[in-house]
Design an enzyme around this catalytic site. Structure first.
Site, PDB file in Angstrom:
ATOM      1  N   ASP A  62       0.860  -1.181   0.000  1.00  0.00           N
ATOM      2  CA  ASP A  62       0.000   0.000   0.000  1.00  0.00           C
ATOM      3  C   ASP A  62       0.897   1.233   0.000  1.00  0.00           C
ATOM      4  OD1 ASP A  62      -1.671   2.138   0.581  1.00  0.00           O
ATOM      5  OD2 ASP A  62      -2.741   1.125   2.193  1.00  0.00           O
ATOM      6  N   VAL A  63       0.877   2.006  -1.082  1.00  0.00           N
ATOM      7  CA  VAL A  63       1.815   3.126  -1.212  1.00  0.00           C
ATOM      8  C   VAL A  63       1.516   4.276  -0.268  1.00  0.00           C
ATOM      9  CG1 VAL A  63       2.346   2.554  -3.603  1.00  0.00           C
ATOM     10  CG2 VAL A  63       0.547   4.227  -3.114  1.00  0.00           C
ATOM     11  N   ASN A  89       3.320   5.275 -10.230  1.00  0.00           N
ATOM     12  CA  ASN A  89       2.123   5.292 -11.053  1.00  0.00           C
ATOM     13  C   ASN A  89       0.829   5.198 -10.243  1.00  0.00           C
ATOM     14  OD1 ASN A  89       0.397   4.628 -13.576  1.00  0.00           O
ATOM     15  ND2 ASN A  89       0.150   2.826 -12.270  1.00  0.00           N
ATOM     16  N   TYR A 155      -8.199  15.964  -5.981  1.00  0.00           N
ATOM     17  CA  TYR A 155      -7.397  15.283  -6.990  1.00  0.00           C
ATOM     18  C   TYR A 155      -6.495  16.265  -7.728  1.00  0.00           C
ATOM     19  CZ  TYR A 155      -6.163  12.583 -11.144  1.00  0.00           C
ATOM     20  OH  TYR A 155      -5.465  11.958 -12.155  1.00  0.00           O
ATOM     21  N   LYS A 159      -2.250  16.271  -7.760  1.00  0.00           N
ATOM     22  CA  LYS A 159      -1.397  16.151  -8.937  1.00  0.00           C
ATOM     23  C   LYS A 159      -0.531  17.400  -9.134  1.00  0.00           C
ATOM     24  CE  LYS A 159      -2.509  12.000  -9.990  1.00  0.00           C
ATOM     25  NZ  LYS A 159      -1.506  10.913  -9.845  1.00  0.00           N
TER      26      LYS A 159
END
Length: 252
Positions: A62-63, A89, A155, A159
């Site tokens: 789990d990143v 990614n 979101y 980013k």
């Protein structure tokens, strides 16, 4: 083969863009640690690539957890003797809720995966690159959402943070041979939309005007091809770049 002899970690590897990246990299000779939460999908990916020129090992992680980010890079060094490339990614969407309706839970979930994940894995990778003394390449998967209203504020902010992490890392380590670039996909045909769940209706309706003029969707292989270039020695003098792969979406 463009990645022969290179040791690579790829997150979000069980589907979509991450899976396409792993498949292409292994076919180009890379030794890959494929990271995702869904172990059964990773195992199927490993089996499908058993006859490829490169190698692939599955790592269920789990990143959003520091310990998993560090362990996946330690595994690459343990199994392959070094780390050459990190591909961040893994990512998730928000529910497109406008600012007044953003929940704490959604903020923490999206930021944990989209921002803390890359930050903690980049930190560990840079430590390894510096210790090796031979440089390395970090590739972050960002989004046109960093500059276009293609999702909700959480979101888009996540980013934008990835872009800043990318540029700052490229600057800080330019004399150490550590390159850091990002790919900014537009609309790519993957599972990320369906995994989002039920969108916030208010935000979704506002965003439809933007999506209505978007180019046709791209494919996961379009992102994999861009990642291959940035991971290979062909891009040795490229760092700090945010590369749009969006069918021209950011041209307007």
């Amino acid at each position: 083969m463009k990645l022969s002899g290179k040791s690579v970690v790829v997150t979000g590897a069980s589907s979509g863009m991450g899976k396409a990246i792993v498949e292409l990299f292994v076919k180009e000779g890379a030794s890959v640690i494929a990271v995702a939460r869904r172990k059964e999908r990773l195992d199927a990916l490993v089996e499908s690539l058993k006859d490829a020129p490169g190698k692939v090992i599955a790592f269920a992680g789990d990143v959003s957890k520091k310990e998993d980010n560090e362990a996946m890079i330690d595994l690459a060094v343990q199994e392959y003797g070094k780390l050459n490339v990190l591909v961040n990614n893994a990512g998730v969407m928000d529910d497109m809720a406008p600012m007044a309706e953003v929940s704490d839970e959604k903020y923490e979930y999206v930021m944990g995966i989209n921002v803390y994940g890359p930050l903690s894995s980049m930190r560990k990778a840079c430590q390894v690159f510096l210790a090796q003394g031979t440089g390395g390449s970090i590739i972050n998967v960002s989004s046109i959402g960093a500059s276009h209203q293609a999702a909700g504020p959480v979101y888009c902010a996540s980013k934008a943070a990835v872009n800043s992490l990318t540029r700052n890392t490229a600057f800080m380590y330019m004399k150490d041979g550590i390159r850091c670039n990002a790919i900014a996909p537009g609309g790519i045909s993957t599972e990320i939309g369906s995994a989002m769940g039920r969108p916030n209706i208010n935000g979704y309706q506002k965003i439809q005007g933007v999506l209505g003029i978007a180019p046709p969707q791209g494919q996961a292989t379009d992102i994999a091809n861009a990642a291959l270039f940035l991971a290979s020695d062909e891009s040795a003098y490229i760092s700090g770049v945010i590369l749009p792969v969006d069918g021209g979406w950011t041209s307007f």
